[in-house]
Write a protein that holds these residues in place. Structure first.
Motif, mmCIF file in Angstrom:
data_model
loop_
_atom_site.group_PDB
_atom_site.id
_atom_site.type_symbol
_atom_site.label_atom_id
_atom_site.label_comp_id
_atom_site.label_asym_id
_atom_site.label_seq_id
_atom_site.Cartn_x
_atom_site.Cartn_y
_atom_site.Cartn_z
ATOM 1 N N CYS A 25 -10.258 1.444 5.348
ATOM 2 C CA CYS A 25 -9.770 0.495 6.350
ATOM 3 C C CYS A 25 -9.592 -0.859 5.658
ATOM 4 C CB CYS A 25 -10.776 0.388 7.496
ATOM 5 S SG CYS A 25 -10.379 -0.895 8.694
ATOM 6 N N ILE A 26 -8.454 -1.506 5.876
ATOM 7 C CA ILE A 26 -8.187 -2.832 5.309
ATOM 8 C C ILE A 26 -8.041 -3.806 6.472
ATOM 9 C CG2 ILE A 26 -6.582 -4.228 3.930
ATOM 10 C CD1 ILE A 26 -5.739 -1.666 2.466
ATOM 11 N N VAL A 27 -8.934 -4.790 6.525
ATOM 12 C CA VAL A 27 -8.877 -5.762 7.623
ATOM 13 C C VAL A 27 -8.127 -6.994 7.122
ATOM 14 C CG1 VAL A 27 -10.215 -7.068 9.317
ATOM 15 C CG2 VAL A 27 -11.111 -4.891 8.441
ATOM 16 N N GLY A 28 -6.964 -7.257 7.729
ATOM 17 C CA GLY A 28 -6.118 -8.350 7.250
ATOM 18 C C GLY A 28 -6.423 -9.695 7.876
ATOM 19 N N MET A 29 -6.872 -9.678 9.121
ATOM 20 C CA MET A 29 -6.983 -10.914 9.921
ATOM 21 C C MET A 29 -8.345 -11.575 9.873
ATOM 22 S SD MET A 29 -5.220 -9.797 13.453
ATOM 23 C CE MET A 29 -5.486 -11.348 14.285
ATOM 24 N N ASP A 30 -8.361 -12.874 10.105
ATOM 25 C CA ASP A 30 -9.623 -13.623 10.074
ATOM 26 C C ASP A 30 -10.562 -13.327 11.248
ATOM 27 O OD1 ASP A 30 -7.749 -14.791 11.724
ATOM 28 O OD2 ASP A 30 -7.926 -16.804 10.933
ATOM 29 N N ASP A 31 -10.050 -13.247 12.469
ATOM 30 C CA ASP A 31 -10.939 -13.081 13.631
ATOM 31 C C ASP A 31 -11.838 -11.844 13.531
ATOM 32 O OD1 ASP A 31 -10.488 -15.301 15.533
ATOM 33 O OD2 ASP A 31 -8.419 -14.606 15.407
ATOM 34 N N PRO A 32 -11.273 -10.662 13.294
ATOM 35 C CA PRO A 32 -12.158 -9.497 13.179
ATOM 36 C C PRO A 32 -13.108 -9.580 11.979
ATOM 37 C CG PRO A 32 -9.853 -8.872 12.767
ATOM 38 C CD PRO A 32 -9.837 -10.267 13.285
ATOM 39 N N ASP B 37 -1.434 -1.163 -8.422
ATOM 40 C CA ASP B 37 -1.520 -0.359 -7.209
ATOM 41 C C ASP B 37 -2.550 -1.044 -6.310
ATOM 42 O OD1 ASP B 37 -2.606 1.531 -5.358
ATOM 43 O OD2 ASP B 37 -1.811 3.173 -6.590
ATOM 44 N N LEU B 38 -2.114 -1.551 -5.167
ATOM 45 C CA LEU B 38 -2.995 -2.321 -4.283
ATOM 46 C C LEU B 38 -4.240 -1.516 -3.885
ATOM 47 C CD1 LEU B 38 -3.585 -4.842 -2.496
ATOM 48 C CD2 LEU B 38 -2.264 -3.724 -0.686
ATOM 49 N N ILE B 39 -4.049 -0.242 -3.619
ATOM 50 C CA ILE B 39 -5.183 0.584 -3.167
ATOM 51 C C ILE B 39 -6.234 0.691 -4.274
ATOM 52 C CG2 ILE B 39 -5.857 2.906 -2.373
ATOM 53 C CD1 ILE B 39 -4.265 1.237 -0.277
ATOM 54 N N ALA C 200 0.829 -1.213 0.000
ATOM 55 C CA ALA C 200 0.000 0.000 0.000
ATOM 56 C C ALA C 200 0.863 1.263 0.000
ATOM 57 C CB ALA C 200 -0.932 -0.001 1.210
ATOM 58 N N ALA C 201 2.023 1.174 0.650
ATOM 59 C CA ALA C 201 2.906 2.341 0.753
ATOM 60 C C ALA C 201 3.412 2.793 -0.617
ATOM 61 C CB ALA C 201 4.089 2.018 1.662
ATOM 62 N N LYS C 202 3.374 1.894 -1.601
ATOM 63 C CA LYS C 202 3.839 2.243 -2.957
ATOM 64 C C LYS C 202 2.787 3.056 -3.714
ATOM 65 C CE LYS C 202 4.854 -2.015 -4.143
ATOM 66 N NZ LYS C 202 5.261 -3.178 -4.921
ATOM 67 N N SER C 203 1.562 3.094 -3.188
ATOM 68 C CA SER C 203 0.487 3.796 -3.886
ATOM 69 C C SER C 203 0.606 5.302 -3.702
ATOM 70 C CB SER C 203 -0.866 3.329 -3.346
ATOM 71 O OG SER C 203 -1.893 4.122 -3.900
ATOM 72 N N SER C 204 0.477 6.031 -4.814
ATOM 73 C CA SER C 204 0.539 7.489 -4.726
ATOM 74 C C SER C 204 -0.710 8.044 -4.050
ATOM 75 C CB SER C 204 0.677 8.080 -6.132
ATOM 76 O OG SER C 204 -0.418 7.635 -6.912
ATOM 77 N N LYS C 205 -1.733 7.204 -3.897
ATOM 78 C CA LYS C 205 -2.982 7.662 -3.276
ATOM 79 C C LYS C 205 -2.884 7.754 -1.760
ATOM 80 C CE LYS C 205 -6.571 6.353 -6.338
ATOM 81 N NZ LYS C 205 -7.865 5.710 -6.388
ATOM 82 N N VAL C 206 -1.879 7.101 -1.187
ATOM 83 C CA VAL C 206 -1.802 7.040 0.278
ATOM 84 C C VAL C 206 -0.992 8.206 0.824
ATOM 85 C CG1 VAL C 206 -0.994 5.697 2.252
ATOM 86 C CG2 VAL C 206 -2.047 4.538 0.303
#
Ligand code: AMP
Ligand code: GLY
Length: 423
Positions: free
Chosen positions: A66-73, A303-305, A19-25
């Motif tokens: 918001c990007i939720v990476g984990m399974d539990d949440p 671009d991931l974003i 995500a840090a590579k995105s110019s949008k962030v």
């Protein structure tokens, strides 16, 4: 954009790096994050299951995504809570995350929509499960229905072992409420392949393939872990396999979820077994794999974003998803004794080497900053990833890079990617 990533592992580090590579962030936060993620995002001490605090934080900081990476949440419904508060969020809602949250649900879904998977039965009554096992063929596979940190699967060689397994899961509740229900399924043999995909509710775009190494020891011995290393792409994921899965598995899963009123937006991870009868689904996850993300995301050209936003907006059909024509290998550096018991708190040296070399990454899983020094803070400590022009070069590069890093108790497998020698 102001972005908030939820999670604290190597996967979230890989997401943050991408995500840090995105110019949008413009600004990134990670909750709770880890010592490595600090390089890209401000880490905030809020746990991934502290929904009220996460939502309040997102509102206070005017988070745009918001990007939720984990399974539990995800399974717990964080996406729904964020959306209710007006925060754009990437990941499936609670009613779709059940694809990972309940193995009984996912098996029934596959059966109903004719998606190839192992034959099975679901049980809520331990006596009925044991009665079923009396006439079953062995080996057989027992699976706790719910989330169990990747450890809720037992492969049993005979009736006695299986009976003990039913006890462990359903009566002793070794995996907690995850064992209220159980799947008993046919044992399959074959190569395993992980295929991650982006999904916008209707359209699915698969990423490059990967393979995980789940057992703790060399030669696939020892206990199951969260994953000791990965490589990408998998040479066993041929054009033919891909075509079969596209026709019978990928879109069929997305359509099945939509037909059930459980529109899926986010990442679907297909755990596949390439059996003699063709590819079958071992499991679904509702998120990026860990450590699959550590070899897949560094190879993604997009671009991931932008891709994430297309999933939220339902415009994924307009995205041309592209991956580099190379390979990557990730070797996990763990604490000796993982996954059973291990010591933590040892200083880690050599991390600065990774900034000096293009195509090398050190994703943090279990680390923390203590008095200005990064120390070990978990079973899986770091994921050392390297790219190469092909798998062999990537593997040699990754293993060379594991030597850059030193800490007491360092443990790794020495055969990550060995299977590629067979092709
Ligand atoms: P799962 O969490 O369902 O992916 O299971 C964890 C691991 O258990 C898989 O990666 C496989 O190695 C193994 N496994 C799960 N289901 C089966 C099956 N039906 N036959 C053989 N191995 C299985
Ligand atoms: N690497 C397997 C998983 O993320 O569940």
């Amino acid at each position: 954009m102001k972005v908030l990533i939820v999670g604290s592992g190597g996967r979230e580090h890989a997401i943050a790096a991408s995500a840090a590579k995105s110019s949008k962030v413009e600004k990134m936060y990670c909750a709770p994050g880890n010592a490595g993620i600090e390089e890209f995002a401000e880490c905030v001490p809020i746990g991934a299951m502290e929904f009220e605090k996460l939502v309040a934080f997102a509102k206070e900081k005017s988070i745009d995504l918001c990007i939720v990476g984990m399974d539990d949440p995800l399974v717990g419904g964080l996406v729904d809570e964020m959306e209710a508060a007006g925060i754009r969020t990437f990941g499936p809602r609670k009613n779709a995350a059940i694809l990972e949250g309940s193995k009984a649900f996912s098996k029934d879904l596959m059966k109903k929509y004719h998606i190839p998977t192992a034959a099975y039965e679901n049980f809520t009554d331990p006596d009925a499960a044991i009665a079923y096992l009396e006439t079953a063929k062995f080996p057989i596979v027992l699976k706790a229905d719910g989330l169990a940190l990747g450890k809720g699967v037992l492969i049993c060689q005979n009736f006695e072992e299986a009976k003990e397994g039913v006890r462990t899961i359903m009566l002793d509740k070794k995996f907690g409420t995850a064992g209220n229900e159980m799947v008993i399924e046919e044992f399959m043999t074959g190569r395993e392949v992980s295929v991650l995909s982006f999904v916008d509710g209707k359209t699915i775009k698969t990423m490059t393939s990967a393979q995980d190494h789940k057992r703790a020891g060399d030669g696939d011995t020892g206990l199951n872990t969260g994953g000791m290393g990965t490589f990408s792409p998998s040479p066993f994921y041929t054009k033919e396999v891909e075509e079969f899965c596209s026709e019978h598995i990928y879109q069929a899963t997305v359509d099945a979820m939509a037909a059930e009123g459980r529109e899926f937006k986010g990442v679907i991870f297909f755990g596949l077994m390439l059996t003699e009868e063709g590819p079958k689904v071992l499991e679904y996850n509702a998120r990026f794999g860990d450590p699959e993300a550590q070899v897949v995301l560094p190879r993604m050209k997009n671009d991931l974003i932008e891709v994430v936003e297309a999933c939220i907006d339902g415009t994924l059909d307009q995205v041309d998803l592209q991956f580099e024509d190379n390979a990557a290998v990730c070797v996990v550096l763990a604490s000796e004794g993982y996954p059973v018991s291990y010591e933590k708190g040892f200083p880690i040296q050599g991390l600065e080497e990774f900034n000096k070399h293009e195509g090398y990454y050190c994703f943090h899983a279990g680390t923390k900053l203590q008095d200005g020094q990064i120390v070990t803070n978990g079973g899986r400590v770091l994921g050392v990833t390297a790219k190469g022009k092909d798998l062999k070069e990537a593997r040699a590069n990754a293993y060379a890079a594991t030597e850059w890093v030193q800490f007491e108790n360092k443990y790794m497998r020495h055969d990550i990617g060995k299977a590629i020698d067979e092709v």
